[in-house]
Design a protein around this motif. Structure first.
Motif, PDB file in Angstrom:
ATOM      1  N   TRP A  24       0.801  -1.120  -0.041  1.00 26.34           N
ATOM      2  CA  TRP A  24      -0.105  -0.027  -0.183  1.00 26.34           C
ATOM      3  C   TRP A  24       0.767   1.115   0.008  1.00 26.34           C
ATOM      4  CZ3 TRP A  24      -1.101   3.173   4.317  1.00 26.34           C
ATOM      5  CH2 TRP A  24      -0.554   2.835   5.614  1.00 26.34           C
ATOM      6  N   THR A  25       0.326   2.293  -0.523  1.00 23.68           N
ATOM      7  CA  THR A  25       0.897   3.604  -0.477  1.00 23.68           C
ATOM      8  C   THR A  25      -0.084   4.683  -0.091  1.00 23.68           C
ATOM      9  OG1 THR A  25       1.931   2.817  -2.620  1.00 23.68           O
ATOM     10  CG2 THR A  25       2.156   5.338  -2.249  1.00 23.68           C
ATOM     11  N   TRP A  26       0.660   5.651   0.718  1.00 18.98           N
ATOM     12  CA  TRP A  26      -0.189   6.952   1.140  1.00 18.98           C
ATOM     13  C   TRP A  26       0.806   8.062   1.138  1.00 18.98           C
ATOM     14  CZ3 TRP A  26      -0.737   7.350   7.032  1.00 18.98           C
ATOM     15  CH2 TRP A  26       0.327   6.705   7.810  1.00 18.98           C
ATOM     16  N   ARG A  27       0.073   9.122   1.279  1.00 20.73           N
ATOM     17  CA  ARG A  27       0.711  10.433   1.230  1.00 20.73           C
ATOM     18  C   ARG A  27       0.624  11.032   2.700  1.00 20.73           C
ATOM     19  NH1 ARG A  27      -2.141  13.580  -2.518  1.00 20.73           N
ATOM     20  NH2 ARG A  27      -3.460  11.740  -2.907  1.00 20.73           N
ATOM     21  N   VAL A  28       1.481  11.514   3.246  1.00 20.83           N
ATOM     22  CA  VAL A  28       1.418  12.124   4.484  1.00 20.83           C
ATOM     23  C   VAL A  28       1.938  13.617   4.575  1.00 20.83           C
ATOM     24  CG1 VAL A  28       2.037  11.870   7.175  1.00 20.83           C
ATOM     25  CG2 VAL A  28       1.761  10.071   5.661  1.00 20.83           C
ATOM     26  N   ARG A  29       1.156  14.430   5.246  1.00 25.11           N
ATOM     27  CA  ARG A  29       1.807  16.027   5.247  1.00 25.11           C
ATOM     28  C   ARG A  29       1.531  16.417   6.680  1.00 25.11           C
ATOM     29  NH1 ARG A  29      -1.679  20.089   5.518  1.00 25.11           N
ATOM     30  NH2 ARG A  29      -3.250  18.871   4.579  1.00 25.11           N
ATOM     31  N   CYS A  30       2.653  17.199   7.163  1.00 20.74           N
ATOM     32  CA  CYS A  30       2.659  17.830   8.470  1.00 20.74           C
ATOM     33  C   CYS A  30       3.389  19.154   8.240  1.00 20.74           C
ATOM     34  CB  CYS A  30       3.073  16.874   9.298  1.00 20.74           C
ATOM     35  SG  CYS A  30       3.319  17.633  11.242  1.00 20.74           S
ATOM     36  N   GLY A  31       2.500  20.162   8.420  1.00 24.14           N
ATOM     37  CA  GLY A  31       3.074  21.576   7.762  1.00 24.14           C
ATOM     38  C   GLY A  31       3.583  21.390   6.601  1.00 24.14           C
ATOM     39  N   PRO A  32       4.728  21.957   6.446  1.00 32.70           N
ATOM     40  CA  PRO A  32       5.180  21.911   5.036  1.00 32.70           C
ATOM     41  C   PRO A  32       6.012  20.809   4.814  1.00 32.70           C
ATOM     42  CG  PRO A  32       6.766  23.170   6.652  1.00 32.70           C
ATOM     43  CD  PRO A  32       5.657  22.564   7.445  1.00 32.70           C
ATOM     44  N   ALA A  33       6.129  19.786   5.715  1.00 33.04           N
ATOM     45  CA  ALA A  33       6.749  18.513   5.383  1.00 33.04           C
ATOM     46  C   ALA A  33       5.766  17.597   4.642  1.00 33.04           C
ATOM     47  CB  ALA A  33       7.475  17.690   6.672  1.00 33.04           C
ATOM     48  N   ARG A  34       6.275  16.876   3.671  1.00 37.45           N
ATOM     49  CA  ARG A  34       5.323  16.086   2.792  1.00 37.45           C
ATOM     50  C   ARG A  34       6.089  14.792   2.533  1.00 37.45           C
ATOM     51  NH1 ARG A  34       2.968  20.476   2.650  1.00 37.45           N
ATOM     52  NH2 ARG A  34       1.088  21.311   1.483  1.00 37.45           N
ATOM     53  N   LEU A  35       5.230  13.806   2.616  1.00 37.30           N
ATOM     54  CA  LEU A  35       6.033  12.517   2.558  1.00 37.30           C
ATOM     55  C   LEU A  35       5.299  11.530   1.588  1.00 37.30           C
ATOM     56  CD1 LEU A  35       7.534  11.318   5.858  1.00 37.30           C
ATOM     57  CD2 LEU A  35       8.743  12.384   4.266  1.00 37.30           C
ATOM     58  N   LEU A  36       5.860  10.782   0.719  1.00 34.52           N
ATOM     59  CA  LEU A  36       5.127   9.616   0.007  1.00 34.52           C
ATOM     60  C   LEU A  36       5.792   8.320   0.614  1.00 34.52           C
ATOM     61  CD1 LEU A  36       3.188   8.614  -2.319  1.00 34.52           C
ATOM     62  CD2 LEU A  36       5.344   8.710  -3.786  1.00 34.52           C
ATOM     63  N   LEU A  37       4.869   7.434   1.101  1.00 32.96           N
ATOM     64  CA  LEU A  37       5.399   6.051   1.876  1.00 32.96           C
ATOM     65  C   LEU A  37       4.740   5.110   1.180  1.00 32.96           C
ATOM     66  CD1 LEU A  37       4.408   8.435   4.272  1.00 32.96           C
ATOM     67  CD2 LEU A  37       6.220   6.999   5.334  1.00 32.96           C
ATOM     68  N   HIS A  38       5.438   4.087   0.864  1.00 34.59           N
ATOM     69  CA  HIS A  38       5.045   2.847   0.027  1.00 34.59           C
ATOM     70  C   HIS A  38       5.537   1.734   1.123  1.00 34.59           C
ATOM     71  CE1 HIS A  38       4.158   0.148  -3.037  1.00 34.59           C
ATOM     72  NE2 HIS A  38       5.247  -0.651  -2.844  1.00 34.59           N
ATOM     73  N   HIS A  39       4.621   0.709   1.434  1.00 32.97           N
ATOM     74  CA  HIS A  39       4.661  -0.423   2.284  1.00 32.97           C
ATOM     75  C   HIS A  39       4.793  -1.689   1.586  1.00 32.97           C
ATOM     76  CE1 HIS A  39       4.506   2.027   6.057  1.00 32.97           C
ATOM     77  NE2 HIS A  39       3.865   2.856   5.167  1.00 32.97           N
ATOM     78  N   GLU A  40       5.424  -2.674   1.715  1.00 29.81           N
ATOM     79  CA  GLU A  40       5.101  -4.076   1.436  1.00 29.81           C
ATOM     80  C   GLU A  40       5.314  -5.279   2.476  1.00 29.81           C
ATOM     81  OE1 GLU A  40       7.580  -4.837  -2.280  1.00 29.81           O
ATOM     82  OE2 GLU A  40       6.906  -2.703  -3.053  1.00 29.81           O
ATOM     83  N   VAL A  41       4.663  -6.042   2.516  1.00 30.95           N
ATOM     84  CA  VAL A  41       5.029  -7.452   3.163  1.00 30.95           C
ATOM     85  C   VAL A  41       4.965  -8.522   2.290  1.00 30.95           C
ATOM     86  CG1 VAL A  41       3.858  -8.700   5.145  1.00 30.95           C
ATOM     87  CG2 VAL A  41       3.391  -6.164   5.055  1.00 30.95           C
ATOM     88  N   ARG A  42       6.246  -9.458   2.728  1.00 34.79           N
ATOM     89  CA  ARG A  42       6.630 -10.690   2.301  1.00 34.79           C
ATOM     90  C   ARG A  42       6.697 -11.808   3.093  1.00 34.79           C
ATOM     91  NH1 ARG A  42       4.841  -8.220  -1.844  1.00 34.79           N
ATOM     92  NH2 ARG A  42       6.210  -7.123  -3.137  1.00 34.79           N
ATOM     93  N   ALA A  43       6.305 -12.826   2.622  1.00 36.60           N
ATOM     94  CA  ALA A  43       6.690 -13.917   3.577  1.00 36.60           C
ATOM     95  C   ALA A  43       8.285 -14.364   3.362  1.00 36.60           C
ATOM     96  CB  ALA A  43       5.633 -15.096   3.031  1.00 36.60           C
ATOM     97  N   THR A  44       8.528 -14.845   4.625  1.00 34.55           N
ATOM     98  CA  THR A  44      10.249 -15.679   4.522  1.00 34.55           C
ATOM     99  C   THR A  44       9.975 -16.818   5.223  1.00 34.55           C
ATOM    100  OG1 THR A  44      10.547 -14.706   6.812  1.00 34.55           O
ATOM    101  CG2 THR A  44      11.076 -13.193   5.033  1.00 34.55           C
TER     102      THR A  44
END
Length: 143
Positions: free
Chosen positions: A89-109
């Motif tokens: 999944w991917t989401w965008r986060v904003r706190c004041g002027p700071a902006r991040l794009l975060l992409h998460h993945e889960v894999r079996a091991t």
């Protein structure tokens, strides 16, 4: 604009790790910097407020709201993409002027699961957030 990728592996099964991501109400259990998640979902132009602590608060594209930190800081977010089959999944986060794009993945091991977080944003913000994110990812993959 910078890019930083963090990884963690642990004994929790990938289905458990994905469920911890997918259920917004579980975020504060494994991410110690999160106090609460307040959500709204936009569906065909209508805003619906999700009740706090409802089992129906799951990751879907368009889910938006704020993440409240234990320090009282609120960051606005919007979920852009969710792929339950790939556990990503991917989401965008904003706190004041700071902006991040975060992409998460889960894999079996062979021993459980691994998770990867790729963050894009201003390099000083990425470096400042990385220790908290690393701690949260380690807790995420614990049984």
């Amino acid at each position: 604009m910078g890019r930083l990728t963090l990884r963690a592996a642990g004994a929790a099964p990938p289905e458990t790790v994905w469920r911890r991501y997918a259920c917004v109400d579980q975020w504060s259990r494994w991410s110690p910097q999160i106090k609460a998640v307040h959500t709204e979902h936009t569906d065909h132009g209508e805003h619906r407020k999700h009740q706090e602590h409802s089992d129906s608060r799951t990751l879907v594209p368009g889910l938006s709201g704020t993440v409240e930190s234990v320090a009282g800081i609120r960051a606005a977010f919007v979920v852009d993409h969710v792929d339950p089959d790939r556990r990503a999944w991917t989401w965008r986060v904003r706190c004041g002027p700071a902006r991040l794009l975060l992409h998460h993945e889960v894999r079996a091991t062979p021993d459980g699961s691994s998770t990867r977080l790729t963050m894009r944003g201003a390099l000083p913000v990425l470096v400042a957030y990385a220790p908290l994110a690393r701690l949260a990812l380690r807790r995420l993959v614990r049984p």
